[in-house]
Enzyme design. Sequence first.
Site, mmCIF file in Angstrom:
data_model
loop_
_atom_site.group_PDB
_atom_site.id
_atom_site.type_symbol
_atom_site.label_atom_id
_atom_site.label_comp_id
_atom_site.label_asym_id
_atom_site.label_seq_id
_atom_site.Cartn_x
_atom_site.Cartn_y
_atom_site.Cartn_z
ATOM 1 N N ARG A 266 0.966 -1.327 0.058
ATOM 2 C CA ARG A 266 0.182 0.214 0.026
ATOM 3 C C ARG A 266 0.870 1.205 0.017
ATOM 4 N NH1 ARG A 266 -4.008 -1.152 5.004
ATOM 5 N NH2 ARG A 266 -4.784 0.688 4.131
ATOM 6 N N HIS B 156 -6.410 6.510 12.761
ATOM 7 C CA HIS B 156 -6.050 5.356 12.486
ATOM 8 C C HIS B 156 -4.822 5.226 12.078
ATOM 9 C CE1 HIS B 156 -10.413 3.704 11.874
ATOM 10 N NE2 HIS B 156 -10.115 3.956 13.044
ATOM 11 N N SER C 167 -18.158 3.215 5.538
ATOM 12 C CA SER C 167 -19.295 2.074 5.909
ATOM 13 C C SER C 167 -19.804 2.360 7.227
ATOM 14 C CB SER C 167 -18.692 0.728 5.328
ATOM 15 O OG SER C 167 -17.667 0.428 6.262
#
Length: 244
Positions: free
Chosen positions: A57, A109, A178
């Site tokens: 990533r 986060h 979400s």
Amino acid sequence: MYQHIVVLTGAGISAESGLRTFRDQDGLWEEHHIEDVATPEGYERDVDLVERFYNSRWEQLHCGNVMPNAAHLALARLEAEFPGQLLIVTQNIDNLHERAGSRRLLHMHGELSKGRCPRSRQTFILREPFGPNNCCTCCIPAQRLRPHVVWFGEMPLGMDRIHEALDHCDLFIAIGTSGTVYPAAGFVDSVNHHGAQTVEVNLLVPDRHSQFQYHLTGRAGEVVPKLVDAILAGHVIGSDLAAL
Ligand code: BV8
């Protein structure tokens, strides 16, 4: 005109920049079990697997063709032109908000572009992929850096500052999330308690039990610039938004 806005962003705001979300089709969790790559236990069990997950990533983010999109840029414009207080709380670990120009930003986060010493918790800008030779400079012997990322079961960052902002905001906007991961998913509940307005921007039409008062369904890159224009023009969420 609003006085104090809090914006919560999730992986959906970076989707149009080419970064995968977690729970959509072909999402990151399709290939990995959460407990294997996003928990301290998974890291203890298989450091190499977790380092490969974050290194891939990190390399994608730094490969050159991942850029902030119109939604990131619109939020940076909101910060520059909105006369009241604004805080962007992002669940994302990418650096697209910063690269768009946002400064009043909190990565709850963690951040993909940093490593952390497991002993001192000091953070270091990541200059090379995670691995056995990528170590801290604060300890003797040097400790192998871990991703500066909040895994499941770990305390998110900046919670006091986040709750302070939530307690005083008059508008809460969630973009591209979400709403499945706590405590972020619970922010709308605490905002509802003190009567602020709540807006959700998402690709999907919310289910009936949504905690948000208003929903703007569509791609963040299309909807967020219009929402920012409306806020800067002094419109109040509600009937004014019908025109968006
Ligand atoms: C903790 C790591 C306590 C970084 C992540 C109740 C209260 C408190 C905790 C819990 C609770 N219930 C359960 C828990 C435990 C757990 C949890 O929430 N579990 C879930 C699965 C039920 N929470 C925790 O463990 C948290 N820690 O609570 O600590 C504590 C207390 C004391 C002492 C110690 C500890 C830690 C949570 C953080 C976990 N780390 N990631 C990384 O690898 O990236 S979470 C991971 O999911 C990401 O960070 C991401 O931010 C997060 C949420 O995902 P989304 O961003 O929403 O992305 P997703 O793919 O799900 O959705 C994308 C959305 O975008 C979709 O809706 C889609 O429709 C939309 N979309 C797509 N494209 C577009 C779009 N929208 C607009 N435009 C588009 N183009």
